[in-house]
Scaffold this motif. Structure first.
Motif, PDB file in Angstrom:
ATOM      1  N   ILE A   1       0.846  -1.208   0.000  1.00 22.06           N
ATOM      2  CA  ILE A   1       0.000   0.000   0.000  1.00 22.06           C
ATOM      3  C   ILE A   1       0.874   1.248   0.000  1.00 22.06           C
ATOM      4  O   ILE A   1       0.617   2.208  -0.750  1.00 22.06           O
ATOM      5  N   ARG A   2       1.919   1.214   0.834  1.00 21.98           N
ATOM      6  CA  ARG A   2       2.819   2.370   0.890  1.00 21.98           C
ATOM      7  C   ARG A   2       3.458   2.645  -0.466  1.00 21.98           C
ATOM      8  O   ARG A   2       3.558   3.798  -0.913  1.00 21.98           O
ATOM      9  N   ASN A   3       3.904   1.593  -1.145  1.00 22.34           N
ATOM     10  CA  ASN A   3       4.561   1.778  -2.440  1.00 22.34           C
ATOM     11  C   ASN A   3       3.594   2.297  -3.501  1.00 22.34           C
ATOM     12  O   ASN A   3       3.987   3.057  -4.396  1.00 22.34           O
ATOM     13  N   ARG A   4       2.335   1.875  -3.424  1.00 19.93           N
ATOM     14  CA  ARG A   4       1.338   2.411  -4.359  1.00 19.93           C
ATOM     15  C   ARG A   4       1.147   3.914  -4.145  1.00 19.93           C
ATOM     16  O   ARG A   4       1.060   4.681  -5.105  1.00 19.93           O
ATOM     17  N   ILE A   5       1.084   4.295  -2.887  1.00 20.08           N
ATOM     18  CA  ILE A   5       0.934   5.725  -2.588  1.00 20.08           C
ATOM     19  C   ILE A   5       2.193   6.483  -3.005  1.00 20.08           C
ATOM     20  O   ILE A   5       2.121   7.590  -3.539  1.00 20.08           O
ATOM     21  N   ASN A   6       3.365   5.863  -2.778  1.00 17.79           N
ATOM     22  CA  ASN A   6       4.620   6.511  -3.174  1.00 17.79           C
ATOM     23  C   ASN A   6       4.699   6.737  -4.675  1.00 17.79           C
ATOM     24  O   ASN A   6       5.270   7.732  -5.135  1.00 17.79           O
ATOM     25  N   SER A   7       4.131   5.822  -5.463  1.00 17.04           N
ATOM     26  CA  SER A   7       4.159   5.997  -6.924  1.00 17.04           C
ATOM     27  C   SER A   7       3.380   7.247  -7.320  1.00 17.04           C
ATOM     28  O   SER A   7       3.759   7.954  -8.264  1.00 17.04           O
TER      29      SER A   7
ATOM     30  N   LEU B   1       5.000  11.153  -8.634  1.00 18.44           N
ATOM     31  CA  LEU B   1       4.479  11.898  -9.771  1.00 18.44           C
ATOM     32  C   LEU B   1       4.324  13.367  -9.410  1.00 18.44           C
ATOM     33  O   LEU B   1       4.724  14.261 -10.182  1.00 18.44           O
ATOM     34  N   TYR B   2       3.768  13.660  -8.249  1.00 16.58           N
ATOM     35  CA  TYR B   2       3.601  15.048  -7.820  1.00 16.58           C
ATOM     36  C   TYR B   2       4.944  15.723  -7.570  1.00 16.58           C
ATOM     37  O   TYR B   2       5.114  16.917  -7.865  1.00 16.58           O
ATOM     38  N   ASN B   3       5.900  14.978  -7.042  1.00 16.25           N
ATOM     39  CA  ASN B   3       7.241  15.542  -6.865  1.00 16.25           C
ATOM     40  C   ASN B   3       7.850  15.943  -8.201  1.00 16.25           C
ATOM     41  O   ASN B   3       8.466  17.002  -8.331  1.00 16.25           O
ATOM     42  N   LEU B   4       7.664  15.085  -9.202  1.00 13.12           N
ATOM     43  CA  LEU B   4       8.207  15.366 -10.527  1.00 13.12           C
ATOM     44  C   LEU B   4       7.497  16.554 -11.163  1.00 13.12           C
ATOM     45  O   LEU B   4       8.122  17.395 -11.813  1.00 13.12           O
ATOM     46  N   LEU B   5       6.184  16.645 -10.973  1.00 15.40           N
ATOM     47  CA  LEU B   5       5.431  17.781 -11.499  1.00 15.40           C
ATOM     48  C   LEU B   5       5.957  19.088 -10.915  1.00 15.40           C
ATOM     49  O   LEU B   5       6.107  20.086 -11.619  1.00 15.40           O
ATOM     50  N   ASN B   6       6.220  19.082  -9.624  1.00 17.40           N
ATOM     51  CA  ASN B   6       6.734  20.292  -8.975  1.00 17.40           C
ATOM     52  C   ASN B   6       8.113  20.661  -9.499  1.00 17.40           C
ATOM     53  O   ASN B   6       8.398  21.833  -9.766  1.00 17.40           O
ATOM     54  N   SER B   7       8.971  19.661  -9.678  1.00 16.40           N
ATOM     55  CA  SER B   7      10.333  19.942 -10.132  1.00 16.40           C
ATOM     56  C   SER B   7      10.366  20.402 -11.587  1.00 16.40           C
ATOM     57  O   SER B   7      11.244  21.163 -11.986  1.00 16.40           O
ATOM     58  N   MET B   8       9.388  19.941 -12.396  1.00 15.32           N
ATOM     59  CA  MET B   8       9.354  20.308 -13.812  1.00 15.32           C
ATOM     60  C   MET B   8       8.550  21.576 -14.057  1.00 15.32           C
ATOM     61  O   MET B   8       8.454  22.061 -15.171  1.00 15.32           O
ATOM     62  N   ASN B   9       7.930  22.113 -13.020  1.00 17.58           N
ATOM     63  CA  ASN B   9       7.168  23.355 -13.136  1.00 17.58           C
ATOM     64  C   ASN B   9       6.092  23.260 -14.205  1.00 17.58           C
ATOM     65  O   ASN B   9       5.911  24.152 -15.036  1.00 17.58           O
ATOM     66  N   THR B  10       5.361  22.134 -14.193  1.00 19.09           N
ATOM     67  CA  THR B  10       4.295  21.921 -15.168  1.00 19.09           C
ATOM     68  C   THR B  10       3.077  21.367 -14.473  1.00 19.09           C
ATOM     69  O   THR B  10       3.162  20.928 -13.329  1.00 19.09           O
ATOM     70  N   VAL B  11       1.940  21.403 -15.166  1.00 19.53           N
ATOM     71  CA  VAL B  11       0.699  20.930 -14.546  1.00 19.53           C
ATOM     72  C   VAL B  11       0.023  19.827 -15.351  1.00 19.53           C
ATOM     73  O   VAL B  11      -0.880  19.169 -14.842  1.00 19.53           O
ATOM     74  N   ASP B  12       0.425  19.592 -16.581  1.00 14.34           N
ATOM     75  CA  ASP B  12      -0.324  18.647 -17.398  1.00 14.34           C
ATOM     76  C   ASP B  12       0.519  17.631 -18.156  1.00 14.34           C
ATOM     77  O   ASP B  12      -0.009  16.738 -18.803  1.00 14.34           O
ATOM     78  N   GLU B  13       1.859  17.727 -18.044  1.00 14.84           N
ATOM     79  CA  GLU B  13       2.704  16.806 -18.800  1.00 14.84           C
ATOM     80  C   GLU B  13       4.018  16.568 -18.061  1.00 14.84           C
ATOM     81  O   GLU B  13       4.559  17.479 -17.436  1.00 14.84           O
ATOM     82  N   ILE B  14       4.513  15.329 -18.118  1.00 12.55           N
ATOM     83  CA  ILE B  14       5.817  15.019 -17.523  1.00 12.55           C
ATOM     84  C   ILE B  14       6.623  14.158 -18.487  1.00 12.55           C
ATOM     85  O   ILE B  14       6.100  13.658 -19.477  1.00 12.55           O
TER      86      ILE B  14
ATOM     87  N   GLN C   1      11.776   9.926 -16.869  1.00 15.35           N
ATOM     88  CA  GLN C   1      12.254  10.415 -15.571  1.00 15.35           C
ATOM     89  C   GLN C   1      11.419   9.841 -14.430  1.00 15.35           C
ATOM     90  O   GLN C   1      11.942   9.474 -13.374  1.00 15.35           O
ATOM     91  N   TYR C   2      10.125   9.782 -14.657  1.00 11.98           N
ATOM     92  CA  TYR C   2       9.204   9.241 -13.640  1.00 11.98           C
ATOM     93  C   TYR C   2       9.521   7.770 -13.361  1.00 11.98           C
ATOM     94  O   TYR C   2       9.618   7.340 -12.203  1.00 11.98           O
ATOM     95  N   ILE C   3       9.703   6.982 -14.413  1.00 16.00           N
ATOM     96  CA  ILE C   3      10.004   5.556 -14.257  1.00 16.00           C
ATOM     97  C   ILE C   3      11.337   5.365 -13.537  1.00 16.00           C
ATOM     98  O   ILE C   3      11.467   4.509 -12.640  1.00 16.00           O
ATOM     99  N   GLU C   4      12.340   6.159 -13.907  1.00 16.07           N
ATOM    100  CA  GLU C   4      13.664   6.036 -13.293  1.00 16.07           C
ATOM    101  C   GLU C   4      13.598   6.283 -11.784  1.00 16.07           C
ATOM    102  O   GLU C   4      14.155   5.513 -10.989  1.00 16.07           O
ATOM    103  N   LYS C   5      12.902   7.343 -11.396  1.00 18.37           N
ATOM    104  CA  LYS C   5      12.830   7.679  -9.970  1.00 18.37           C
ATOM    105  C   LYS C   5      12.012   6.644  -9.203  1.00 18.37           C
ATOM    106  O   LYS C   5      12.428   6.170  -8.138  1.00 18.37           O
ATOM    107  N   MET C   6      10.839   6.290  -9.732  1.00 17.39           N
ATOM    108  CA  MET C   6       9.928   5.394  -9.026  1.00 17.39           C
ATOM    109  C   MET C   6      10.532   3.993  -8.869  1.00 17.39           C
ATOM    110  O   MET C   6      10.504   3.407  -7.780  1.00 17.39           O
ATOM    111  N   SER C   7      11.095   3.460  -9.939  1.00 14.85           N
ATOM    112  CA  SER C   7      11.655   2.099  -9.885  1.00 14.85           C
ATOM    113  C   SER C   7      12.867   2.043  -8.973  1.00 14.85           C
ATOM    114  O   SER C   7      13.066   1.059  -8.253  1.00 14.85           O
ATOM    115  N   GLY C   8      13.676   3.109  -8.996  1.00 12.58           N
ATOM    116  CA  GLY C   8      14.844   3.146  -8.121  1.00 12.58           C
ATOM    117  C   GLY C   8      14.457   3.106  -6.651  1.00 12.58           C
ATOM    118  O   GLY C   8      15.077   2.386  -5.849  1.00 12.58           O
ATOM    119  N   LEU C   9      13.421   3.855  -6.285  1.00 11.27           N
ATOM    120  CA  LEU C   9      12.958   3.863  -4.891  1.00 11.27           C
ATOM    121  C   LEU C   9      12.349   2.514  -4.501  1.00 11.27           C
ATOM    122  O   LEU C   9      12.496   2.067  -3.359  1.00 11.27           O
TER     123      LEU C   9
END
Length: 337
Positions: A176-182, A186-199, A203-211
């Protein structure tokens, strides 16, 4: 009589037009006619305008500074300035749209200049920009609050997991924790990319799978993560579904493919081919149970993967391989416009 009526209609239109109009002699650039709207706009009288060259009238000096530029304007036979600042007689700057055409009148060429006041349009555009900026700021604040809320939920799950001594409960809470982390990633990546509708999906796969790999690793259990990722921009809503799908597949590999702390590798490939996005998740572990079929699996994880694959109008299948397990997700490439 017909010609007189036609000239009268033209004159009425000319005098009542809500755009400024100048008529120029095509040979020397001198102004032969001007309508009332333009005189009011720039603050010059009829006598101050008629007979003057266009470049002699202060508001138009930026358009035609000298006769050489006028000749260039005449040669082009069409000039369009989308947003041109004019300085009227009182010193006020007025933004206008300026269009100049060359055409025939009684077998003689003349230049007609149409000048439209766009101040109201600019104010509306500025107001829209302010509203849009406000919405973007609100969305960023919302993303930040969601990210914080997810972090609190993860923290509570970790506390509950630490309190429990039941391995089944601990494993369930970890999933359950890992599902929430996924979702949180995504929201962390949205904030870092300064966007609201596209990522960037890669990059998302790299970060999520690594964690994920990090969360299951320990001193005795080392799993190598191999990533082969094309750069793929993707709609955020689709990325959310893809993240949950990969979370299930990678988690299953980490839990079931390498029993007894054996080492191994998990591989994720991301390709953008034609109009499709293709993701393959594979491992070199002990393989799937005999007779395993994706459509018949009753596990929550596989049910979730099938449901989310359908949600993004994609397909999910098991790929035959000599060692370990391999799955493929394929869905249409959709980019936010």
């Amino acid at each position: 009589e017909s010609i007189k009526n036609s000239e009268l209609r033209y004159r009425r239109l000319f005098e009542s037009a809500q755009d400024g109009i100048l008529i120029l002699d095509v040979d020397n650039g001198k102004i032969t006619d001007v309508n009332p709207y333009l005189m009011d706009l720039i603050g010059y009288t009829y006598a101050e305008i008629i007979g003057k060259s266009l470049w002699e009238i202060s508001p138009f000096q930026d358009i035609v500074e000298n006769k050489a530029k006028f000749l260039e304007l005449r040669q082009k036979e069409y000039v369009h300035y989308e947003n041109l600042p004019l300085l009227n007689k009182t010193g006020k700057v007025i933004h206008v749209e300026f269009v100049s055409n060359v055409y025939l009148v009684n077998e003689s060429k003349v230049i007609q200049c149409n000048i439209r006041d766009i101040e109201k349009r600019k104010k509306l555009e500025a107001a829209r920009e302010i509203v849009l900026e406000g919405k973007v700021t609100l969305l960023r604040e919302l993303k930040h609050r969601i990210k914080n809320s997810l972090a609190i939920i993860v923290g509570l799950i970790n506390m509950e997991s630490n309190r429990s001594s039941d391995p089944v409960i601990k494993e369930t809470l970890l999933k359950i924790r890992n599902r929430i982390n996924s979702i949180s990633n995504l929201y962390n990546l949205l904030n870092s990319m300064n966007t609201v509708d596209e990522i960037q999906l890669d990059q998302y796969i790299e970060k999520m799978s690594g964690l994920l790999v990090q969360s299951y690793s320990n001193e005795n259990y080392k799993i190598n993560l191999e990533l082969h990722l094309d750069k793929v921009p993707i709609d955020v809503d689709i990325a959310l579904s893809v993240g949950l799908i990969l979370n299930e597949l990678v988690t299953n590999a980490l839990i079931h493919a390498f029993p007894d702390d054996r080492s191994g590798s998990v591989r994720i490939a991301l390709k953008h081919k034609n109009n499709d996005v293709i993701i393959e998740v594979s491992d070199d572990g002990i393989g799937l149970p005999p007779g395993f079929r994706v459509d018949d699996s009753e596990g929550l994880g596989m049910k979730l993967v099938r449901m989310l694959s359908e949600q993004i109008q994609g397909s999910f299948e098991k790929i035959a391989c000599d060692k370990g397990a391999q799955f493929r997700i394929k869905f249409p490439f959709v980019r936010t416009i």
